[in-house]
Design a protein around this motif. Structure first.
Motif, PDB file in Angstrom:
ATOM      1  N   GLU A 181      68.532  -0.641 -18.661  1.00 35.00           N
ATOM      2  CA  GLU A 181      67.095  -0.884 -18.613  1.00 35.00           C
ATOM      3  C   GLU A 181      66.403  -0.156 -17.465  1.00 35.00           C
ATOM      4  N   HIS A 182      67.124   0.135 -16.397  1.00 35.72           N
ATOM      5  CA  HIS A 182      66.539   0.809 -15.238  1.00 35.72           C
ATOM      6  C   HIS A 182      67.548   1.792 -14.654  1.00 35.72           C
ATOM      7  N   TRP A 183      67.032   2.657 -13.788  1.00 37.58           N
ATOM      8  CA  TRP A 183      67.924   3.551 -13.069  1.00 37.58           C
ATOM      9  C   TRP A 183      67.493   3.656 -11.617  1.00 37.58           C
ATOM     10  N   CYS A 184      68.401   4.123 -10.791  1.00 37.02           N
ATOM     11  CA  CYS A 184      68.184   4.189  -9.347  1.00 37.02           C
ATOM     12  C   CYS A 184      68.344   5.624  -8.875  1.00 37.02           C
ATOM     13  N   PHE A 185      67.399   6.082  -8.075  1.00 32.67           N
ATOM     14  CA  PHE A 185      67.459   7.417  -7.465  1.00 32.67           C
ATOM     15  C   PHE A 185      67.930   7.274  -6.018  1.00 32.67           C
ATOM     16  N   PRO A 190      62.054   3.267 -14.674  1.00 31.35           N
ATOM     17  CA  PRO A 190      62.144   2.975 -16.107  1.00 31.35           C
ATOM     18  C   PRO A 190      63.040   3.966 -16.855  1.00 31.35           C
ATOM     19  N   VAL A 191      63.860   3.440 -17.744  1.00 26.84           N
ATOM     20  CA  VAL A 191      64.707   4.282 -18.579  1.00 26.84           C
ATOM     21  C   VAL A 191      63.935   4.641 -19.843  1.00 26.84           C
ATOM     22  N   ASN A 192      63.058   5.609 -19.725  1.00 19.97           N
ATOM     23  CA  ASN A 192      62.342   6.096 -20.900  1.00 19.97           C
ATOM     24  C   ASN A 192      62.600   7.580 -21.107  1.00 19.97           C
ATOM     25  N   LEU A 193      63.567   8.127 -20.367  1.00 19.93           N
ATOM     26  CA  LEU A 193      63.862   9.556 -20.441  1.00 19.93           C
ATOM     27  C   LEU A 193      65.034   9.856 -21.364  1.00 19.93           C
ATOM     28  N   LEU A 194      65.506   8.837 -22.070  1.00 17.22           N
ATOM     29  CA  LEU A 194      66.424   9.021 -23.189  1.00 17.22           C
ATOM     30  C   LEU A 194      67.750   9.646 -22.821  1.00 17.22           C
ATOM     31  N   GLY A 195      68.311   9.249 -21.692  1.00 15.92           N
ATOM     32  CA  GLY A 195      69.677   9.659 -21.414  1.00 15.92           C
ATOM     33  C   GLY A 195      69.862  10.391 -20.109  1.00 15.92           C
ATOM     34  N   GLN A 223      61.857  16.510  -0.347  1.00 18.25           N
ATOM     35  CA  GLN A 223      61.997  17.629   0.584  1.00 18.25           C
ATOM     36  C   GLN A 223      60.636  18.163   1.016  1.00 18.25           C
ATOM     37  N   LEU A 224      59.693  18.153   0.073  1.00 19.39           N
ATOM     38  CA  LEU A 224      58.351  18.641   0.371  1.00 19.39           C
ATOM     39  C   LEU A 224      57.617  17.694   1.302  1.00 19.39           C
ATOM     40  N   ASP A 225      57.626  16.410   0.976  1.00 16.59           N
ATOM     41  CA  ASP A 225      56.921  15.404   1.771  1.00 16.59           C
ATOM     42  C   ASP A 225      57.449  14.037   1.350  1.00 16.59           C
ATOM     43  N   SER A 226      58.315  13.427   2.145  1.00 15.31           N
ATOM     44  CA  SER A 226      58.961  12.175   1.764  1.00 15.31           C
ATOM     45  C   SER A 226      57.964  11.040   1.536  1.00 15.31           C
ATOM     46  N   SER A 227      56.751  11.173   2.092  1.00 16.93           N
ATOM     47  CA  SER A 227      55.759  10.116   1.884  1.00 16.93           C
ATOM     48  C   SER A 227      55.303  10.049   0.422  1.00 16.93           C
ATOM     49  N   LEU A 228      55.530  11.131  -0.332  1.00 21.18           N
ATOM     50  CA  LEU A 228      55.160  11.131  -1.739  1.00 21.18           C
ATOM     51  C   LEU A 228      55.974  10.107  -2.531  1.00 21.18           C
ATOM     52  N   LEU A 229      57.119   9.721  -1.997  1.00 21.89           N
ATOM     53  CA  LEU A 229      57.976   8.739  -2.661  1.00 21.89           C
ATOM     54  C   LEU A 229      57.922   7.381  -1.975  1.00 21.89           C
ATOM     55  N   GLN A 230      56.934   7.183  -1.128  1.00 28.74           N
ATOM     56  CA  GLN A 230      56.867   5.942  -0.352  1.00 28.74           C
ATOM     57  C   GLN A 230      56.671   4.720  -1.245  1.00 28.74           C
ATOM     58  N   SER A 231      55.864   4.883  -2.280  1.00 27.48           N
ATOM     59  CA  SER A 231      55.578   3.761  -3.175  1.00 27.48           C
ATOM     60  C   SER A 231      56.498   3.804  -4.378  1.00 27.48           C
ATOM     61  N   GLU A 232      57.459   2.891  -4.394  1.00 23.37           N
ATOM     62  CA  GLU A 232      58.392   2.816  -5.514  1.00 23.37           C
ATOM     63  C   GLU A 232      57.665   2.511  -6.818  1.00 23.37           C
ATOM     64  N   SER A 233      56.667   1.635  -6.756  1.00 21.27           N
ATOM     65  CA  SER A 233      55.930   1.262  -7.962  1.00 21.27           C
ATOM     66  C   SER A 233      55.125   2.437  -8.501  1.00 21.27           C
ATOM     67  N   ALA A 234      54.586   3.280  -7.605  1.00 18.68           N
ATOM     68  CA  ALA A 234      53.817   4.441  -8.058  1.00 18.68           C
ATOM     69  C   ALA A 234      54.718   5.444  -8.768  1.00 18.68           C
ATOM     70  N   VAL A 235      55.919   5.650  -8.227  1.00 22.17           N
ATOM     71  CA  VAL A 235      56.869   6.561  -8.867  1.00 22.17           C
ATOM     72  C   VAL A 235      57.263   6.013 -10.240  1.00 22.17           C
ATOM     73  N   ALA A 236      57.524   4.707 -10.316  1.00 21.09           N
ATOM     74  CA  ALA A 236      57.902   4.085 -11.589  1.00 21.09           C
ATOM     75  C   ALA A 236      56.784   4.212 -12.608  1.00 21.09           C
ATOM     76  N   THR A 237      55.539   4.020 -12.157  1.00 18.44           N
ATOM     77  CA  THR A 237      54.396   4.143 -13.067  1.00 18.44           C
ATOM     78  C   THR A 237      54.274   5.564 -13.592  1.00 18.44           C
ATOM     79  N   GLY A 238      54.453   6.535 -12.698  1.00 12.73           N
ATOM     80  CA  GLY A 238      54.374   7.929 -13.118  1.00 12.73           C
ATOM     81  C   GLY A 238      55.438   8.285 -14.139  1.00 12.73           C
ATOM     82  N   LEU A 239      56.662   7.833 -13.901  1.00 18.36           N
ATOM     83  CA  LEU A 239      57.753   8.140 -14.816  1.00 18.36           C
ATOM     84  C   LEU A 239      57.601   7.420 -16.152  1.00 18.36           C
ATOM     85  N   SER A 240      57.018   6.233 -16.135  1.00 16.61           N
ATOM     86  CA  SER A 240      56.915   5.445 -17.370  1.00 16.61           C
ATOM     87  C   SER A 240      56.021   6.126 -18.400  1.00 16.61           C
TER      88      SER A 240
END
Length: 218
Positions: free
Chosen positions: A8-12, A23-28, A44-61
């Motif tokens: 149901e989920h994955w971890c980076f 979210p596992v919506n990338l089909l494998g 690598q570019l700017d670690s603050s871009l990944l500061q919000s876990e929920s924002a990253v999840a929303t983008g990927l979903s």
């Protein structure tokens, strides 16, 4: 960096950041691996871009990648993938194996003449019940007869030929029964006209927006 995928989920696991509950919506695994590569590039570019876990999840979903393990629900169901080498075909076969069809699986298949046609067919052989091979236009395109010969040499049975991709789509749809699945793969030059035939893509609008130099290429 790496990733761990669950049902149901994955971890980076990045060099600095760890993101859980994606979210596992990338089909494998292959596409999750690609997403992990993109996240590491952002870190690598700017670690603050990944500061919000929920924002990253929303983008990927909301992320979709047309032509990459793309499932078109319906009866028959369509699966569209650009797999044009044995590695890509192997991943497509794994994906199909994880979600078997209720009925038969028909391949709409075409490749360029300078690709490993037999190797791709061998990887997909056990996941396909019926093959409809289509000739591709252009200097690099293989004819249906050339493709059929190499597919047959890979031990494939149940083989039909179509002079063009639209004809192959029409043949697959006409032969489909309830619960069947149609899988279109082998080349950008096959996927684009299949998507256009299914109303998912317009070559005219793509050309108008991006210009001929930026249209779909292999």
């Amino acid at each position: 960096f790496d990733f761990v995928a669950g049902n149901e989920h994955w971890c980076f696991n990045g060099k600095r950041r760890r993101l859980r509950g994606l979210p596992v919506n990338l089909l494998g695994g292959p596409l999750i691996g690609n997403a992990s590569c993109a996240l590491q590039a952002l870190e690598q570019l700017d670690s603050s871009l990944l500061q919000s876990e929920s924002a990253v999840a929303t983008g990927l979903s909301g992320l979709t990648i047309p032509g990459r393990l793309q499932v078109i629900p319906g009866d028959p169901e369509w699966v569209i993938d650009l797999a044009h080498n044995p590695d890509g075909a192997r991943e497509l076969a794994k994906f199909l194996g994880r979600r078997p069809a209720r009925g038969r699986t028909t391949a709409v298949f075409g490749m360029l003449a300078d690709k490993d046609i037999g190797g791709v067919a061998a990887e997909m052989r056990d996941q396909v019940d019926q093959w409809i091979v289509a000739g591709l236009d252009g200097e690099r395109g293989a004819t249906a007869t050339e493709i059929a010969a190499q597919v047959a040499s890979a031990g494939v049975c149940g083989l039909e030929q179509a002079a063009s991709v639209p004809e192959a789509v029409q043949m697959a749809q006409a032969a489909a029964r309830p619960g069947d699945r149609i899988v279109a793969f082998g080349s950008f030059h096959l996927v684009a006209p299949v998507m256009e035939r299914l109303g998912l893509y317009s070559a005219v609008s793509e050309h108008a927006v991006n210009g001929p130099e930026n249209s779909i290429k292999s």
